[in-house]
Design a protein around this motif. Structure first.
Motif, PDB file in Angstrom:
ATOM      1  N   LYS A 314     -82.216  78.000  33.539  1.00 39.96           N
ATOM      2  CA  LYS A 314     -81.902  78.784  32.334  1.00 39.96           C
ATOM      3  C   LYS A 314     -83.128  79.600  31.944  1.00 39.96           C
ATOM      4  O   LYS A 314     -84.214  79.048  31.780  1.00 39.96           O
ATOM      5  N   THR A 315     -82.909  80.898  31.780  1.00 38.62           N
ATOM      6  CA  THR A 315     -84.027  81.753  31.356  1.00 38.62           C
ATOM      7  C   THR A 315     -83.835  82.102  29.880  1.00 38.62           C
ATOM      8  O   THR A 315     -82.714  82.054  29.348  1.00 38.62           O
ATOM      9  N   GLY A 316     -84.939  82.474  29.203  1.00 41.65           N
ATOM     10  CA  GLY A 316     -84.795  82.926  27.818  1.00 41.65           C
ATOM     11  C   GLY A 316     -85.874  82.428  26.896  1.00 41.65           C
ATOM     12  O   GLY A 316     -87.044  82.362  27.246  1.00 41.65           O
ATOM     13  N   ASP A 317     -85.463  82.026  25.709  1.00 43.04           N
ATOM     14  CA  ASP A 317     -86.358  81.673  24.605  1.00 43.04           C
ATOM     15  C   ASP A 317     -87.158  80.407  24.925  1.00 43.04           C
ATOM     16  O   ASP A 317     -86.573  79.328  25.071  1.00 43.04           O
ATOM     17  N   PRO A 318     -88.465  80.517  25.034  1.00 41.93           N
ATOM     18  CA  PRO A 318     -89.278  79.345  25.418  1.00 41.93           C
ATOM     19  C   PRO A 318     -89.292  78.254  24.362  1.00 41.93           C
ATOM     20  O   PRO A 318     -89.673  77.124  24.662  1.00 41.93           O
ATOM     21  N   SER A 319     -88.855  78.561  23.160  1.00 41.08           N
ATOM     22  CA  SER A 319     -88.870  77.528  22.110  1.00 41.08           C
ATOM     23  C   SER A 319     -87.660  76.604  22.217  1.00 41.08           C
ATOM     24  O   SER A 319     -87.592  75.588  21.530  1.00 41.08           O
ATOM     25  N   GLU A 320     -86.708  76.953  23.072  1.00 43.76           N
ATOM     26  CA  GLU A 320     -85.520  76.110  23.242  1.00 43.76           C
ATOM     27  C   GLU A 320     -85.760  75.063  24.322  1.00 43.76           C
ATOM     28  O   GLU A 320     -86.266  75.371  25.399  1.00 43.76           O
ATOM     29  N   GLU A 321     -85.365  73.821  24.022  1.00 41.59           N
ATOM     30  CA  GLU A 321     -85.563  72.703  24.953  1.00 41.59           C
ATOM     31  C   GLU A 321     -84.887  72.950  26.298  1.00 41.59           C
ATOM     32  O   GLU A 321     -85.306  72.456  27.317  1.00 41.59           O
TER      33      GLU A 321
END
Ligand SMILES: NC(=O)c1ccc[n+]([C@@H]2O[C@H](COP(=O)([O-])OP(=O)(O)OC[C@H]3O[C@@H](n4cnc5c(N)ncnc54)[C@H](O)[C@@H]3O)[C@@H](O)[C@H]2O)c1
Ligand SMILES: O=C[C@H](O)CS(=O)(=O)O
Length: 477
Positions: A314-321
């Motif tokens: 999964k790529t994207g927001d680094p703040s998401e687990e």
């Protein structure tokens, strides 16, 4: 100095004092692009003051056990502040939070290992009395700290790689002037606070932020610096070494890591491991898997599994687990990777998966039908791309692994002891990992490369050897 939170201004950290400067540099959140903090921009006078503070502190008593206690307490404080430190890494690197927590865990362990090494420094007896005429003499060696170490670190693993310099330096009794990466300095500044809280004497660690090239030049001009330890690109490392004069420069530089998958390997395990270590930290890791050579008998099966594993990331927001791959350090770097892939495709490479950019995020990308002279094989990509090709013989694949200006680590997936031992003899790397990727590292092992990958060895025990001088003492009794 408070930990950097949105819109905070961080001072320089010199002689235990905070020094706010009018001129500042912004630090941006690497996913949102917002200005996250500002760091003070050091002048030449600040660098000279930091080096003088480091020299002054170096001349104060600081016993091995006191160094052990400070480093152990630092490790404890890092663990207690893991969430805050990880949040800093998420913001300043764009590193997914689960990976950022992992970096904090490793960094604390690096400090703990350094603490233990502070108690283990020793020389050895030298039997000079065995020489005719020296019957009345006794001799031994001892390891003494070099003095003031200038430590310069890269952007990609900004906490643990700072610990790999500061930890052994302090363990050995040195003082440090640290110049963290200009794009990711906040974790280093927070570490300095925690080390002060752990009881590190003022001046033992000084942090100067600002222009890498300017500070680098000023550190080379300053004669209070006794040695340099640098981690970064070969180009920058070479310049530093040229300007350092007769002083030692430990260099940990780049790589374009190769993994080999032999016909007798566990194909699924190899594909999973390669997917993980090709794309963690968005491929911005010196031992990231960049080339995979697969025995032709198992090529199709491996490639299919690698594609599946890659597409599950999964790529994207680094703040998401749940995020596995976050943004690169800048949109400019993501554009560079986009251009490299386009150039490879224009020369026949096939994009098996990925190949698209979304701002600073570049999709994990698998390339096939590559040529060894393509940039994506020949140079250091330092991004989320991997090139896959088939091979037939072990001689052929060994030659292809070695066809590189670099030689940090390589991985060979095989259950053939004969091939493993052949690889250990013939593959020109600092570290050979059998049945895992070149991305394998634990923080107490000797770690460093050959050729353009550098000349140093990290791992606290080994770094301490570079950060001390061996002194022979002969007693004429
Ligand atoms: N071998 C290793 O252990 C290891 C680990 C991490 C990264 N790296 C390498 O680091 C590179 C990526 O990091 P980067 O982009 O931060 O590298 P970089 O060379 O651009 O910068 C490294 C550090 O040098 C500073 N710097 C810049 N110009 C300088 C100069 N003229 N004199 C002295 N210092 C100067 C920078 O501010 C930064 O702190 C890659 O090549 C990667 O392979 C190697
Ligand atoms: O980027 C290179 C690092 O040394 C790899 S690790 O994060 O220390 O494993």
């Amino acid at each position: 100095m408070t930990a950097s939170t949105p819109y905070s201004k961080s001072p320089l950290f010199i002689g235990g004092e905070r020094k706010h400067k009018e001129e500042t540099q912004p630090v941006f959140h690497k996913y949102t692009g917002e200005k996250w903090a500002e760091t003070s921009k050091a002048s030449k006078a600040d660098v000279d003051e930091a080096a003088a503070s480091a020299q002054k502190a170096f001349r104060q008593a600081f016993s091995p056990y006191a160094r052990y206690e400070v480093l152990q307490k630092t490790a404890r404080l890092m663990r207690e502040n893991q969430e805050e430190l990880a949040a800093i890494l998420v913001a300043e690197v764009g590193k997914p939070v689960k990976e950022s927590c992992g970096e904090v865990t490793r960094a604390a362990l690096t400090m703990e290992i350094s603490a233990e090494e502070a108690k283990r420094m020793h020389g050895e007896g030298v039997p000079v009395e065995a020489a005719p005429g020296s019957e009345n003499r006794q001799a031994f060696t001892k390891h003494v700290p070099v003095g003031v170490i200038a430590a310069i670190t890269p952007f990609n693993v900004p906490l643990n790689l700072v610990c790999h310099k500061v930890g052994p330096a302090v363990a050995a009794g040195n003082s440090v002037v640290l110049k963290p990466a200009s794009t990711t300095p906040l974790s280093a500044l927070r570490l300095a606070e925690l080390m002060e809280e752990a009881g590190l004497p003022a001046g033992r660690l000084n942090v100067v932020t600002g222009s890498g090239s300017q500070i680098g030049d000023w550190l080379c001009e300053n004669q209070d610096i006794d040695m340099y330890t640098f981690t970064g690109s070969p180009e920058t490392g070479r310049k530093l070494k040229e300007n350092a004069g007769l002083r030692n420069v430990a260099l940990e530089l780049g790589n374009n890591s190769a993994a080999v998958v032999h016909h007798d390997a566990d194909i699924e395990a190899a594909a999973k491991a390669c997917a993980q270590k090709s794309f963690n930290n968005a491929g911005q890791v010196c031992i990231s898997v960049q080339r995979i050579y697969v025995h032709h008998n198992v090529y199709d099966t491996f490639l299919e599994t690698l594609k599946q594993e890659t597409e599950s990331l999964k790529t994207g927001d680094p703040s998401e687990e749940t995020t596995d791959v976050g943004p690169m350090i800048s949109e400019e770097e993501a554009v560079r990777i986009e251009q490299w892939v386009a150039e490879a495709a224009a020369h026949g490479a096939e994009i098996q998966t990925g190949g698209k950019r979304h701002g600073p995020v570049y999709e994990p990308t698998v390339l096939t039908n590559i040529q060894d002279d393509m940039k994506v094989c020949k140079e250091e990509a330092f991004g989320p791309i991997v090139a896959v090709d088939a091979y037939t013989t072990t001689d052929e694949v060994t030659a292809r692994v070695n066809d590189s200006d670099y030689g940090l680590q390589a991985g060979v997936f095989t259950n053939s002891l004969e091939f493993a031992m052949k690889a250990s003899e013939e593959m020109e790397v600092g570290g050979l990992i059998i049945n895992d990727t070149p991305g394998y590292r634990v923080d107490h092992m000797p770690y460093g490369g050959v050729k353009k990958s550098g000349n140093g060895k990290e791992g606290p025990k080994y770094a301490i050897e570079e950060m001390t001088e061996e002194r022979l003492v002969v007693l004429n009794l």
